[in-house]
Design a protein around this motif. Structure first.
Motif, PDB file in Angstrom:
ATOM      1  N   CYS A  59       0.816  -1.227   0.000  1.00  0.00           N
ATOM      2  CA  CYS A  59       0.000   0.000   0.000  1.00  0.00           C
ATOM      3  C   CYS A  59       0.845   1.270   0.000  1.00  0.00           C
ATOM      4  CB  CYS A  59      -0.917   0.020   1.226  1.00  0.00           C
ATOM      5  SG  CYS A  59      -2.176  -1.262   1.256  1.00  0.00           S
ATOM      6  N   MET A  60       2.154   1.148   0.129  1.00  0.00           N
ATOM      7  CA  MET A  60       2.992   2.329   0.296  1.00  0.00           C
ATOM      8  C   MET A  60       2.944   3.247  -0.913  1.00  0.00           C
ATOM      9  SD  MET A  60       6.303   1.041   2.438  1.00  0.00           S
ATOM     10  CE  MET A  60       6.869   2.709   2.571  1.00  0.00           C
ATOM     11  N   ASN A  61       2.899   2.690  -2.101  1.00  0.00           N
ATOM     12  CA  ASN A  61       2.876   3.528  -3.300  1.00  0.00           C
ATOM     13  C   ASN A  61       1.539   4.221  -3.508  1.00  0.00           C
ATOM     14  OD1 ASN A  61       5.541   2.846  -3.940  1.00  0.00           O
ATOM     15  ND2 ASN A  61       4.910   1.036  -5.095  1.00  0.00           N
ATOM     16  N   LEU A  62       0.553   3.880  -2.701  1.00  0.00           N
ATOM     17  CA  LEU A  62      -0.768   4.509  -2.818  1.00  0.00           C
ATOM     18  C   LEU A  62      -0.941   5.663  -1.837  1.00  0.00           C
ATOM     19  CD1 LEU A  62      -2.928   1.244  -3.046  1.00  0.00           C
ATOM     20  CD2 LEU A  62      -2.000   2.606  -4.934  1.00  0.00           C
ATOM     21  N   ILE A  63       0.032   5.876  -0.958  1.00  0.00           N
ATOM     22  CA  ILE A  63      -0.059   6.928   0.062  1.00  0.00           C
ATOM     23  C   ILE A  63       0.006   8.302  -0.598  1.00  0.00           C
ATOM     24  CG2 ILE A  63       1.054   7.942   2.089  1.00  0.00           C
ATOM     25  CD1 ILE A  63       2.046   5.148   2.811  1.00  0.00           C
ATOM     26  N   THR A  64      -0.894   9.185  -0.215  1.00  0.00           N
ATOM     27  CA  THR A  64      -0.931  10.545  -0.765  1.00  0.00           C
ATOM     28  C   THR A  64      -0.759  11.609   0.308  1.00  0.00           C
ATOM     29  OG1 THR A  64      -3.355  10.578  -0.570  1.00  0.00           O
ATOM     30  CG2 THR A  64      -2.418   9.848  -2.680  1.00  0.00           C
ATOM     31  N   LYS A  65      -0.821  11.226   1.582  1.00  0.00           N
ATOM     32  CA  LYS A  65      -0.759  12.195   2.684  1.00  0.00           C
ATOM     33  C   LYS A  65       0.660  12.320   3.205  1.00  0.00           C
ATOM     34  CE  LYS A  65      -3.110  14.925   5.513  1.00  0.00           C
ATOM     35  NZ  LYS A  65      -3.905  16.048   5.026  1.00  0.00           N
ATOM     36  N   PRO A  66       1.243  13.542   3.238  1.00  0.00           N
ATOM     37  CA  PRO A  66       2.601  13.707   3.788  1.00  0.00           C
ATOM     38  C   PRO A  66       2.625  13.419   5.281  1.00  0.00           C
ATOM     39  CG  PRO A  66       1.944  15.611   2.452  1.00  0.00           C
ATOM     40  CD  PRO A  66       0.728  14.793   2.677  1.00  0.00           C
ATOM     41  N   CYS A  67       3.819  13.233   5.807  1.00  0.00           N
ATOM     42  CA  CYS A  67       3.998  12.944   7.228  1.00  0.00           C
ATOM     43  C   CYS A  67       3.501  14.117   8.077  1.00  0.00           C
ATOM     44  CB  CYS A  67       5.468  12.669   7.516  1.00  0.00           C
ATOM     45  SG  CYS A  67       5.820  12.264   9.240  1.00  0.00           S
ATOM     46  N   VAL A  68       2.703  13.825   9.090  1.00  0.00           N
ATOM     47  CA  VAL A  68       2.132  14.866   9.942  1.00  0.00           C
ATOM     48  C   VAL A  68       3.207  15.546  10.780  1.00  0.00           C
ATOM     49  CG1 VAL A  68       0.476  15.303  11.809  1.00  0.00           C
ATOM     50  CG2 VAL A  68      -0.093  13.695  10.000  1.00  0.00           C
ATOM     51  N   ARG A  69       4.273  14.822  11.124  1.00  0.00           N
ATOM     52  CA  ARG A  69       5.321  15.424  11.960  1.00  0.00           C
ATOM     53  C   ARG A  69       5.971  16.621  11.269  1.00  0.00           C
ATOM     54  NH1 ARG A  69       8.044  14.406  16.502  1.00  0.00           N
ATOM     55  NH2 ARG A  69       6.977  12.419  16.847  1.00  0.00           N
ATOM     56  N   VAL A  70       6.018  16.612   9.954  1.00  0.00           N
ATOM     57  CA  VAL A  70       6.575  17.764   9.235  1.00  0.00           C
ATOM     58  C   VAL A  70       5.715  18.992   9.489  1.00  0.00           C
ATOM     59  CG1 VAL A  70       7.157  18.657   6.951  1.00  0.00           C
ATOM     60  CG2 VAL A  70       7.565  16.252   7.482  1.00  0.00           C
ATOM     61  N   LYS A  71       4.405  18.819   9.468  1.00  0.00           N
ATOM     62  CA  LYS A  71       3.506  19.933   9.770  1.00  0.00           C
ATOM     63  C   LYS A  71       3.695  20.409  11.198  1.00  0.00           C
ATOM     64  CE  LYS A  71      -1.395  21.167   9.961  1.00  0.00           C
ATOM     65  NZ  LYS A  71      -2.796  20.688   9.782  1.00  0.00           N
ATOM     66  N   VAL A  72       3.897  19.477  12.125  1.00  0.00           N
ATOM     67  CA  VAL A  72       4.118  19.842  13.520  1.00  0.00           C
ATOM     68  C   VAL A  72       5.403  20.652  13.665  1.00  0.00           C
ATOM     69  CG1 VAL A  72       4.580  18.932  15.823  1.00  0.00           C
ATOM     70  CG2 VAL A  72       2.801  17.896  14.411  1.00  0.00           C
ATOM     71  N   SER A  73       6.437  20.263  12.916  1.00  0.00           N
ATOM     72  CA  SER A  73       7.723  20.947  13.009  1.00  0.00           C
ATOM     73  C   SER A  73       7.676  22.344  12.405  1.00  0.00           C
ATOM     74  CB  SER A  73       8.809  20.114  12.310  1.00  0.00           C
ATOM     75  OG  SER A  73       8.899  18.828  12.882  1.00  0.00           O
ATOM     76  N   HIS A  74       6.934  22.488  11.292  1.00  0.00           N
ATOM     77  CA  HIS A  74       6.911  23.761  10.582  1.00  0.00           C
ATOM     78  C   HIS A  74       5.774  24.677  11.019  1.00  0.00           C
ATOM     79  CE1 HIS A  74       9.129  21.602   7.026  1.00  0.00           C
ATOM     80  NE2 HIS A  74       9.904  21.788   8.080  1.00  0.00           N
ATOM     81  N   GLN A  75       4.724  24.108  11.556  1.00  0.00           N
ATOM     82  CA  GLN A  75       3.536  24.901  11.906  1.00  0.00           C
ATOM     83  C   GLN A  75       2.953  24.382  13.214  1.00  0.00           C
ATOM     84  OE1 GLN A  75       0.425  24.678   8.988  1.00  0.00           O
ATOM     85  NE2 GLN A  75      -0.915  26.104  10.036  1.00  0.00           N
ATOM     86  N   SER A  76       3.604  24.723  14.318  1.00  0.00           N
ATOM     87  CA  SER A  76       3.173  24.219  15.626  1.00  0.00           C
ATOM     88  C   SER A  76       2.075  25.090  16.197  1.00  0.00           C
ATOM     89  CB  SER A  76       4.379  24.162  16.576  1.00  0.00           C
ATOM     90  OG  SER A  76       5.325  23.223  16.134  1.00  0.00           O
ATOM     91  N   GLU A  77       0.897  24.957  15.647  1.00  0.00           N
ATOM     92  CA  GLU A  77      -0.249  25.705  16.165  1.00  0.00           C
ATOM     93  C   GLU A  77      -1.520  24.925  15.911  1.00  0.00           C
ATOM     94  OE1 GLU A  77      -0.958  28.577  12.258  1.00  0.00           O
ATOM     95  OE2 GLU A  77       0.036  29.382  14.035  1.00  0.00           O
ATOM     96  N   TYR A  78      -2.537  25.240  16.704  1.00  0.00           N
ATOM     97  CA  TYR A  78      -3.817  24.548  16.611  1.00  0.00           C
ATOM     98  C   TYR A  78      -4.826  25.367  15.809  1.00  0.00           C
ATOM     99  CZ  TYR A  78      -2.501  21.297  20.402  1.00  0.00           C
ATOM    100  OH  TYR A  78      -1.900  20.338  21.159  1.00  0.00           O
ATOM    101  N   GLU A  79      -5.803  24.673  15.297  1.00  0.00           N
ATOM    102  CA  GLU A  79      -7.004  25.327  14.780  1.00  0.00           C
ATOM    103  C   GLU A  79      -7.858  25.700  15.985  1.00  0.00           C
ATOM    104  OE1 GLU A  79      -9.713  27.140  13.244  1.00  0.00           O
ATOM    105  OE2 GLU A  79      -8.478  26.245  11.642  1.00  0.00           O
ATOM    106  N   LEU A  80      -8.075  27.005  16.222  1.00  0.00           N
ATOM    107  CA  LEU A  80      -8.729  27.472  17.447  1.00  0.00           C
ATOM    108  C   LEU A  80     -10.172  27.890  17.221  1.00  0.00           C
ATOM    109  CD1 LEU A  80      -5.800  29.456  19.102  1.00  0.00           C
ATOM    110  CD2 LEU A  80      -6.549  27.116  19.526  1.00  0.00           C
ATOM    111  N   SER A  81     -10.728  27.583  16.050  1.00  0.00           N
ATOM    112  CA  SER A  81     -12.160  27.782  15.818  1.00  0.00           C
ATOM    113  C   SER A  81     -12.870  26.457  16.045  1.00  0.00           C
ATOM    114  CB  SER A  81     -12.413  28.276  14.391  1.00  0.00           C
ATOM    115  OG  SER A  81     -11.781  29.521  14.169  1.00  0.00           O
ATOM    116  N   ILE A  82     -14.013  26.508  16.684  1.00  0.00           N
ATOM    117  CA  ILE A  82     -14.739  25.278  16.998  1.00  0.00           C
ATOM    118  C   ILE A  82     -15.402  24.732  15.746  1.00  0.00           C
ATOM    119  CG2 ILE A  82     -16.620  24.274  18.336  1.00  0.00           C
ATOM    120  CD1 ILE A  82     -16.040  26.264  20.524  1.00  0.00           C
ATOM    121  N   CYS A  83     -14.960  23.573  15.306  1.00  0.00           N
ATOM    122  CA  CYS A  83     -15.508  22.858  14.144  1.00  0.00           C
ATOM    123  C   CYS A  83     -15.804  23.810  12.984  1.00  0.00           C
ATOM    124  CB  CYS A  83     -16.785  22.104  14.540  1.00  0.00           C
ATOM    125  SG  CYS A  83     -17.300  20.864  13.322  1.00  0.00           S
TER     126      CYS A  83
END
Length: 414
Positions: free
Chosen positions: A147-171
């Motif tokens: 299934c590895m060649n079917l993956i389309t989502k980048p690693c989430v840790r990269v987002k954590v490293s580059h953009q360490s913030e939360y979505e602060l609006s409720i849903c």
């Protein structure tokens, strides 16, 4: 006629023994072959279909044979061999690398064969005994090798490293029409009616996902905590769940800027803030005390390093522990240990105490004592009642001012 007879005619080299009746023929169903050898040549769809039919015949025979008999046990073993052979044809074993990098994921080949996991890509069970699988060392994304060649989502840790913030609006929902009625992640067509695929909303992002990208996992949503002090887990998609899991211990929430009114309604927050302020006042004593450094007292807060750096940044885990009462208990115990070292155990730290210069009475004072006040200009410590009742300026500040004025003529004469 049993399938085994037709299969025996097509592949006679796979059979052994005398075929006298139907049960014997079924028992000899292609099981003399070495099912653990690597497949030679190319296999066509008919080979897989024949193995499937042979498996069904074995399953029927197991039900017909006497319970717990030796023949039934042998047939079960042979059924396992046939299934392993079928799996080998579907997913042939290859010399897989131990480390693979894909879309900033760092996939490490897993060696565990007994732990049952679920593939994050296809949603099927990973059978470690017969399947190769990988885990991302950054975001813990698990998937089959196939299934590895079917993956389309980048690693989430990269987002954590580059953009360490939360979505602060409720849903923050935008609606299915704005998503073109497609999954926000894999773009699979979805609808609220479940045709062709059920649309599932993520409470963190507000977007809709398909059942492959949203498994109805639950997590505490930061926006609901900060605005409503609500800790009930909400349903989130897989990528949001991994992101929240990686972010949960990061101190990125400055509550006094995001929602300062929260301190007016949550008493536990006020208590924790006071304890943190006291610990920051104790820190200078420890970093200049040899005994404290040898005892490694500040390492008691190594899991919450930000507590010895500031008093206004919080992690989501901090807020969860405040709500449950665990943080108050542990931090109070650490505060007591720190104060005991400074005021009772260490003579060097005791010598750095203060005497109230306004009343010149009472015990030695420290800036973290509950009944004291600290001058913001010179950091002198006084009894709280003396400090606020006295209408004059701070005696220490006055002395320092006079000293500077006396030094001015000397500079001019020079």
């Amino acid at each position: 006629m049993f399938f085994c007879e037709a299969y025996a005619e097509a592949r006679p080299e796979l059979f052994s023994g005398t075929r006298t009746h139907s049960s014997d023929r079924t028992m000899d169903l292609g099981l003399a072959e070495d099912h653990f050898s690597r497949p030679m040549g190319s296999f066509v769809a008919s080979d897989i279909e024949k193995l499937k039919m042979a498996i069904e015949e074995c399953k029927k025979l197991i039900l017909e044979l006497p319970e717990h008999s030796e023949r039934q046990k042998d047939t079960v073993v042979k059924l396992i061999h046939l299934r392993l052979k079928l799996q080998e044809l579907k997913d042939p074993e290859e010399d897989e690398p131990n480390l693979r990098v894909l879309l900033e994921h760092r996939f490490s080949k897993e060696k565990s064969k007994s732990v049952k996991q679920t593939c994050d890509k296809c949603g099927a069970i990973i059978w470690g005994l017969i399947q190769t699988w990988y885990t991302c060392t950054g975001c813990y994304y698990r998937c089959h090798s196939k299934c590895m060649n079917l993956i389309t989502k980048p690693c989430v840790r990269v987002k954590v490293s580059h953009q360490s913030e939360y979505e602060l609006s409720i849903c923050p929902e935008i609606g299915l029409d704005r998503q073109d009625y497609r999954c926000a992640e894999c773009r699979t067509p979805i609808s609220l009616r479940g045709v062709p695929t059920e649309a599932r909303q993520c409470d963190y992002t507000g977007q809709y996902y398909c059942s492959t990208c949203h498994w109805n996992d639950s997590a505490v949503v930061p926006a609901r905590v900060i605005h409503n002090w609500e800790f009930d887990p909400r349903k989130v998609c897989r990528s949001s769940m991994r992101y929240l899991a990686l972010m949960i211990s990061r101190p990125v929430l400055r509550l006094k800027e995001i929602n300062p009114l929260l301190f007016n309604f949550v008493e536990e927050l006020v208590e924790i803030r006071k304890l943190r302020q006291d610990i920051l006042l104790m820190k200078p004593y420890f970093i200049t005390c040899k005994e404290a450094m040898e005892a490694r007292l500040l390492l008691q807060l190594q899991d919450r390093q930000h507590f010895v750096e500031n008093d206004d940044m919080y992690s989501l885990q901090d807020l969860i522990d405040i709500s449950s009462g665990r943080l108050s208990c542990s931090l109070t115990e650490i505060h007591t240990t720190f104060a005991k070292h400074i005021k009772l155990d260490c003579e060097r730290c005791q010598a750095k105490g203060f005497v109230c210069e306004l009343c010149k009475e009472g015990d030695i004072l420290f800036p973290f004592d509950s009944h004291t006040s600290v001058c913001y200009d010179c950091s002198a410590v006084f009894h709280r009642d003396c400090y606020y009742d006295n209408s004059t300026t701070c005696p220490r500040c006055a002395r320092m001012t006079d000293r500077k004025q006396d030094e001015v003529p000397d500079v001019k004469d020079a």
